[in-house]
Design a protein around this motif. Structure first.
Motif, PDB file in Angstrom:
ATOM      1  N   VAL A 283       7.478   0.897  18.411  1.00 25.90           N
ATOM      2  CA  VAL A 283       7.234  -0.311  17.628  1.00 25.90           C
ATOM      3  C   VAL A 283       6.597   0.087  16.293  1.00 25.90           C
ATOM      4  CG1 VAL A 283       5.990  -2.497  17.536  1.00 25.90           C
ATOM      5  CG2 VAL A 283       6.979  -1.736  19.695  1.00 25.90           C
ATOM      6  N   GLY A 284       5.631   1.011  16.361  1.00 30.95           N
ATOM      7  CA  GLY A 284       4.985   1.490  15.141  1.00 30.95           C
ATOM      8  C   GLY A 284       5.958   2.229  14.241  1.00 30.95           C
ATOM      9  N   ALA A 285       6.828   3.059  14.854  1.00 35.81           N
ATOM     10  CA  ALA A 285       7.794   3.822  14.064  1.00 35.81           C
ATOM     11  C   ALA A 285       8.768   2.886  13.354  1.00 35.81           C
ATOM     12  CB  ALA A 285       8.550   4.800  14.968  1.00 35.81           C
ATOM     13  N   PHE A 286       9.200   1.824  14.059  1.00 32.33           N
ATOM     14  CA  PHE A 286      10.117   0.848  13.467  1.00 32.33           C
ATOM     15  C   PHE A 286       9.436   0.139  12.293  1.00 32.33           C
ATOM     16  CE2 PHE A 286      12.045  -3.495  13.512  1.00 32.33           C
ATOM     17  CZ  PHE A 286      13.353  -3.125  13.218  1.00 32.33           C
ATOM     18  N   ALA A 287       8.166  -0.264  12.483  1.00 32.61           N
ATOM     19  CA  ALA A 287       7.415  -0.915  11.398  1.00 32.61           C
ATOM     20  C   ALA A 287       7.293   0.027  10.199  1.00 32.61           C
ATOM     21  CB  ALA A 287       6.042  -1.338  11.895  1.00 32.61           C
ATOM     22  N   ALA A 288       7.022   1.301  10.466  1.00 30.55           N
ATOM     23  CA  ALA A 288       6.911   2.283   9.382  1.00 30.55           C
ATOM     24  C   ALA A 288       8.218   2.356   8.601  1.00 30.55           C
ATOM     25  CB  ALA A 288       6.554   3.655   9.941  1.00 30.55           C
ATOM     26  N   GLY A 289       9.350   2.315   9.332  1.00 28.23           N
ATOM     27  CA  GLY A 289      10.649   2.335   8.671  1.00 28.23           C
ATOM     28  C   GLY A 289      10.875   1.104   7.814  1.00 28.23           C
ATOM     29  N   LEU A 290      10.554  -0.085   8.354  1.00 30.50           N
ATOM     30  CA  LEU A 290      10.717  -1.327   7.591  1.00 30.50           C
ATOM     31  C   LEU A 290       9.916  -1.273   6.293  1.00 30.50           C
ATOM     32  CD1 LEU A 290      10.515  -4.159  10.304  1.00 30.50           C
ATOM     33  CD2 LEU A 290      12.519  -3.437   9.005  1.00 30.50           C
ATOM     34  N   VAL A 291       8.677  -0.726   6.379  1.00 31.35           N
ATOM     35  CA  VAL A 291       7.806  -0.665   5.198  1.00 31.35           C
ATOM     36  C   VAL A 291       8.388   0.295   4.155  1.00 31.35           C
ATOM     37  CG1 VAL A 291       5.575   0.169   4.376  1.00 31.35           C
ATOM     38  CG2 VAL A 291       5.687  -1.335   6.377  1.00 31.35           C
ATOM     39  N   LEU A 292       8.760   1.502   4.599  1.00 31.07           N
ATOM     40  CA  LEU A 292       9.256   2.500   3.642  1.00 31.07           C
ATOM     41  C   LEU A 292      10.645   2.126   3.123  1.00 31.07           C
ATOM     42  CD1 LEU A 292       7.972   5.902   5.055  1.00 31.07           C
ATOM     43  CD2 LEU A 292       6.938   4.378   3.390  1.00 31.07           C
TER      44      LEU A 292
ATOM     45  N   LEU B 133       7.000  14.828   0.222  1.00 24.56           N
ATOM     46  CA  LEU B 133       7.617  13.533   0.554  1.00 24.56           C
ATOM     47  C   LEU B 133       8.039  13.504   2.021  1.00 24.56           C
ATOM     48  CD1 LEU B 133       8.375  10.800  -0.686  1.00 24.56           C
ATOM     49  CD2 LEU B 133      10.646  11.712  -1.112  1.00 24.56           C
ATOM     50  N   THR B 134       8.663  14.596   2.484  1.00 17.63           N
ATOM     51  CA  THR B 134       9.053  14.688   3.890  1.00 17.63           C
ATOM     52  C   THR B 134       7.841  14.516   4.791  1.00 17.63           C
ATOM     53  OG1 THR B 134      10.635  16.378   3.190  1.00 17.63           O
ATOM     54  CG2 THR B 134      10.310  16.113   5.554  1.00 17.63           C
ATOM     55  N   VAL B 135       6.802  15.297   4.495  1.00 15.44           N
ATOM     56  CA  VAL B 135       5.614  15.274   5.348  1.00 15.44           C
ATOM     57  C   VAL B 135       4.943  13.902   5.285  1.00 15.44           C
ATOM     58  CG1 VAL B 135       3.312  16.253   5.672  1.00 15.44           C
ATOM     59  CG2 VAL B 135       5.253  17.759   5.259  1.00 15.44           C
TER      60      VAL B 135
ATOM     61  N   ASP C 177      11.474   5.176  -3.028  1.00 18.61           N
ATOM     62  CA  ASP C 177      11.830   6.514  -2.549  1.00 18.61           C
ATOM     63  C   ASP C 177      12.739   6.472  -1.328  1.00 18.61           C
ATOM     64  OD1 ASP C 177      10.074   8.081  -4.362  1.00 18.61           O
ATOM     65  OD2 ASP C 177       8.528   6.896  -3.369  1.00 18.61           O
ATOM     66  N   LEU C 178      13.211   5.257  -0.940  1.00 21.50           N
ATOM     67  CA  LEU C 178      13.975   5.107   0.301  1.00 21.50           C
ATOM     68  C   LEU C 178      15.081   6.149   0.457  1.00 21.50           C
ATOM     69  CD1 LEU C 178      14.807   3.652   2.894  1.00 21.50           C
ATOM     70  CD2 LEU C 178      16.129   2.065   1.501  1.00 21.50           C
ATOM     71  N   ALA C 179      15.923   6.296  -0.591  1.00 23.41           N
ATOM     72  CA  ALA C 179      17.073   7.201  -0.475  1.00 23.41           C
ATOM     73  C   ALA C 179      16.620   8.634  -0.208  1.00 23.41           C
ATOM     74  CB  ALA C 179      17.927   7.136  -1.744  1.00 23.41           C
ATOM     75  N   HIS C 180      15.550   9.064  -0.923  1.00 24.10           N
ATOM     76  CA  HIS C 180      15.059  10.429  -0.721  1.00 24.10           C
ATOM     77  C   HIS C 180      14.474  10.607   0.675  1.00 24.10           C
ATOM     78  CE1 HIS C 180      14.837  10.527  -5.277  1.00 24.10           C
ATOM     79  NE2 HIS C 180      15.680  11.481  -4.938  1.00 24.10           N
ATOM     80  N   ILE C 181      13.764   9.575   1.145  1.00 29.10           N
ATOM     81  CA  ILE C 181      13.161   9.669   2.477  1.00 29.10           C
ATOM     82  C   ILE C 181      14.255   9.765   3.531  1.00 29.10           C
ATOM     83  CG2 ILE C 181      11.810   8.405   4.209  1.00 29.10           C
ATOM     84  CD1 ILE C 181      10.136   7.299   1.881  1.00 29.10           C
TER      85      ILE C 181
ATOM     86  N   VAL D  61       0.819  -1.223   0.000  1.00 30.18           N
ATOM     87  CA  VAL D  61       0.000   0.000   0.000  1.00 30.18           C
ATOM     88  C   VAL D  61       0.851   1.271   0.000  1.00 30.18           C
ATOM     89  CG1 VAL D  61      -1.646   1.343   1.382  1.00 30.18           C
ATOM     90  CG2 VAL D  61      -2.036  -1.096   1.017  1.00 30.18           C
ATOM     91  N   ALA D  62       1.973   1.259   0.773  1.00 28.48           N
ATOM     92  CA  ALA D  62       2.767   2.476   0.943  1.00 28.48           C
ATOM     93  C   ALA D  62       3.230   3.097  -0.384  1.00 28.48           C
ATOM     94  CB  ALA D  62       3.961   2.207   1.858  1.00 28.48           C
ATOM     95  N   PRO D  63       3.761   2.293  -1.351  1.00 23.86           N
ATOM     96  CA  PRO D  63       4.212   2.917  -2.588  1.00 23.86           C
ATOM     97  C   PRO D  63       3.066   3.629  -3.324  1.00 23.86           C
ATOM     98  CG  PRO D  63       5.005   0.664  -2.435  1.00 23.86           C
ATOM     99  CD  PRO D  63       4.014   0.846  -1.337  1.00 23.86           C
ATOM    100  N   ARG D  64       1.838   3.041  -3.249  1.00 22.66           N
ATOM    101  CA  ARG D  64       0.700   3.700  -3.911  1.00 22.66           C
ATOM    102  C   ARG D  64       0.356   5.010  -3.235  1.00 22.66           C
ATOM    103  NH1 ARG D  64      -3.133  -1.602  -5.104  1.00 22.66           N
ATOM    104  NH2 ARG D  64      -1.337  -2.895  -5.639  1.00 22.66           N
ATOM    105  N   LEU D  65       0.360   4.989  -1.879  1.00 23.91           N
ATOM    106  CA  LEU D  65       0.092   6.226  -1.147  1.00 23.91           C
ATOM    107  C   LEU D  65       1.125   7.288  -1.512  1.00 23.91           C
ATOM    108  CD1 LEU D  65      -0.837   5.056   2.486  1.00 23.91           C
ATOM    109  CD2 LEU D  65      -2.335   6.079   0.775  1.00 23.91           C
ATOM    110  N   LEU D  66       2.411   6.865  -1.573  1.00 23.02           N
ATOM    111  CA  LEU D  66       3.468   7.822  -1.915  1.00 23.02           C
ATOM    112  C   LEU D  66       3.268   8.365  -3.325  1.00 23.02           C
ATOM    113  CD1 LEU D  66       6.774   6.355  -0.423  1.00 23.02           C
ATOM    114  CD2 LEU D  66       5.497   8.349   0.335  1.00 23.02           C
TER     115      LEU D  66
END
Lengths: 422, 422
Positions: free
Chosen positions: A272-281, A248-250, A286-290, A231-236
């Motif tokens: 835990v949620g922040a870590f999961a968000a990182g794993l997903v992104l 992108l930052t926001v 867009d990883l390098a830009h993020i 889902v994340a790539p579509r949202l991005l």
């Protein structure tokens, strides 16, 4: 300064307390400009002490902790806990775990395979069991004993990786096993964290509660990744079609905070949620830009977290005047022996041949962010006392301090044998 | 949620108020996770409304203001003022003015010369005098009248520049005069801001006080630039020799916050210091790197400022139920007429031949950040009433809304004459 009375920064404590009590509802006691100068003091001290730490061959995070101890109530008294700094520190640790998630590659450490898993499991079970038993032997309650056991488990990925890089040993199989085991430790640590946070919230210790929290934590992590990755790539992509500035930052920041809040709502820790968000992104194009855009935000917020951790250390528990100081020192020494001994044991979990088990064991010694986070949550929720908190912080500080020179020595001890065999 | 009672987010207002009153000293009412979700709501709303504004050809800042009005107490009631959000908003406006400072080139607009200066001076004196006189005619006090006059002076550089870029007219001499005058407006506006903040702090209006504050503001700006320009590159060079992570980001941020605090201590506004810090760092060789690293921080914090400005708008002052609503509406209409009329007049200040004076006048119409900041400081310090605040916000919103279409029309009106002449 207060709009309603003559209280100023220079006022002594009793006046400030009276002003706080009487005028709190009429006015904001915390002037933005007061926080502005406190952020300046925190960041300058973090960088100066961090630099000093680096100059003596230590990771800068140690310097940031020490900066907090020096700025805090025990010594200079320049910085104290308040609501705004607490939120900034929380945002700091959320961003830190988000960054660690962004840097993690689930597949990479799966390749290191069984050795890493064995080291991780022994390295979690050993400290937990020994810490739990020792705490009970000290006459502490079950809840506190579980908490103390938990804080001794997680290896600090950041410190280990940084030390290995400094030693130029990142490509060795020892390093790969250490890093793989440390990442597994981190994930297991987050589940343990979920358990202990649930424990701190409900105060109940039973197998049903623990398995419910464990199941919830695994379901959340698996669910967030299983749903997030497609889902994340579509949202991005939708977000990137917007014309407003900094989208992108926001988007990345909002995704991280959103999952952090969702985890909190599910009675897990925000990180835990922040870590999961990182794993997903981490799996988006867009990883390098993020990473590039999140880094400056982390550069500013993460030191606030570590300095505020140091601020929360109450040195007086170690003072000879304190009637409990001896008990705290004995607890510290015991936990430290357990923390180091059990992780050296974990090195024996290495299954592969020709690997220096001592190096792997030493590499697992440093406790870092996760242990500190456990301890700070426990203190905030009154699960552990300031004395127990100080003992845990001391263990984290000592293991972190000890690792770089020990790891260097372990690699050299290995080398002496190898030339003869070759 | 509160640790001491059953108050939860779902609780109704009276319960929350009681909890706040009784438990405020025992526990932090503001849970970090509550702020986390509020930041998510603020940023998502800011981007959605900003995008909507862009889609109808308006600058996104307008959308952010509207997002705040919608989220605030007047409509949805999702976001309310609190200490933490207030500090985040303050950090947002500090970073915004720091960025504007970084983008400003003192020398460039000095080249546009006398026309820009004349337009700026007429464009400051006109609205101030007319606003002051109108406020007195409405029976308001001298202090309030000076405040209202001041809020009508400053042109929004951001909105003007963005509109000119959208119209593809950035290279015309009209655009250069408008931008030059807007930058001079900004600097003069900051001095006026220093005067009105001093006014709000002391409540005294006299020539001695005003000239003291003006002298202090000029001395601060000149001093910060005169000392900062030679010193800042050396400080940055020392900082860059440090080995700790993110040192350039932290150095720039600390320099900005440090000057902001210094300005505050000298009884100026924090943003005056942030602007000066930007002007100084704009002249270092690290400018591009600093801008790149400050941008993500600004992307996250600046919208918080504009949304929170919108949150502070109390729509009920316009409601027919409010006995003063008619007075507020009449005040709004009067101030709006003054705001537009006097800036059109300022266009006549153009000395150079062959320049479309109507275009320059229209380009000066939008009031933006600085006007809003004036108004928010005045409201926070109880210098102006919520009704007067709402009237000022309405003027800012209307002038900002009106400028893009008016500017387009003014350029086209000019064109119709030119083809015949050519």
């Amino acid at each position: 300064m207060c709009r309603f009375c003559s209280y100023a920064r220079s006022a002594r404590r009793p006046n400030r307390d009276r002003c706080k009590r009487e005028h709190m509802e009429q006015a904001a006691i915390i002037e933005p400009a007061e926080i502005v100068i406190k952020i300046v003091i925190i960041l300058v001290a973090a960088k100066l002490f961090g630099e000093l730490a680096e100059r003596v061959g230590q990771p800068s995070v140690l310097g940031e902790l020490l900066a907090g101890v020096v700025l805090g109530g025990s010594l200079l008294g320049l910085i104290e806990q308040n609501e705004v700094l607490r939120v900034l520190a929380e945002l700091g640790v959320i961003i830190l775990l988000f960054e660690i998630g962004l840097e993690s590659d689930l597949e990479e450490f799966l390749r290191v395979g069984s050795s890493a898993l064995a080291v991780a499991l022994v390295g979690i079970a050993g400290p937990f069991a020994a810490g739990y038993a020792a705490a009970l032997a000290f006459g502490l309650s079950h809840t506190v004993a579980i908490y103390i056991g938990a804080t001794l488990t997680a290896t600090s990925v950041g410190i280990t990786a940084r030390t290995l890089a400094d030693l130029g040993q990142l490509k060795t199989s020892e390093a790969k096993i250490i890093l793989g085991a440390a990442v597994i430790d981190d994930v297991l640590g987050l589940i343990i964290l979920a358990v202990v946070v649930g424990l701190a919230k409900t105060g109940i210790v039973n197998a049903w509660q623990i398995s419910k929290i464990t199941a919830l934590a695994i379901a959340f992590l698996v669910g967030a990744i299983a749903i997030g990755v497609p889902v994340a790539p579509r949202l991005l992509n939708v977000a990137k079609r917007l014309r407003t500035r900094g989208i992108l930052t926001v988007s990345a920041f909002v995704f991280c905070l959103g999952l952090a809040y969702l985890a909190h709502e599910l009675r897990l820790a925000t990180i835990v949620g922040a870590f999961a968000a990182g794993l997903v992104l981490a799996r988006t194009e867009d990883l390098a830009h993020i990473q590039e855009r999140i880094k400056p935000v982390a550069d500013i917020l993460v030191p606030v977290f570590f300095v505020m951790l140091g601020v929360s250390v109450d040195l007086s528990v170690f003072s000879p005047v304190n009637p409990h100081s001896q008990a705290v020192l004995v607890l510290t020494a015991t936990l430290l022996a357990i923390a180091i001994g059990t992780k050296l044991l974990a090195g024996l979990g290495v299954l592969r041949r020709g690997v220096k088990r001592l190096v792997v064991g030493v590499g697992m010694i440093p406790r870092g962010e996760v242990g500190l986070i456990f301890a700070s949550i426990g203190l905030a929720r009154n699960v552990i006392t300031p004395g127990e908190y100080a003992a845990i912080i001391a263990v984290v500080v000592f293991t972190t301090f000890a690792t770089p020179p020990l790891l260097k020595a372990a690699f050299q001890a290995g080398k002496k044998k190898v030339p003869i065999a070759e």
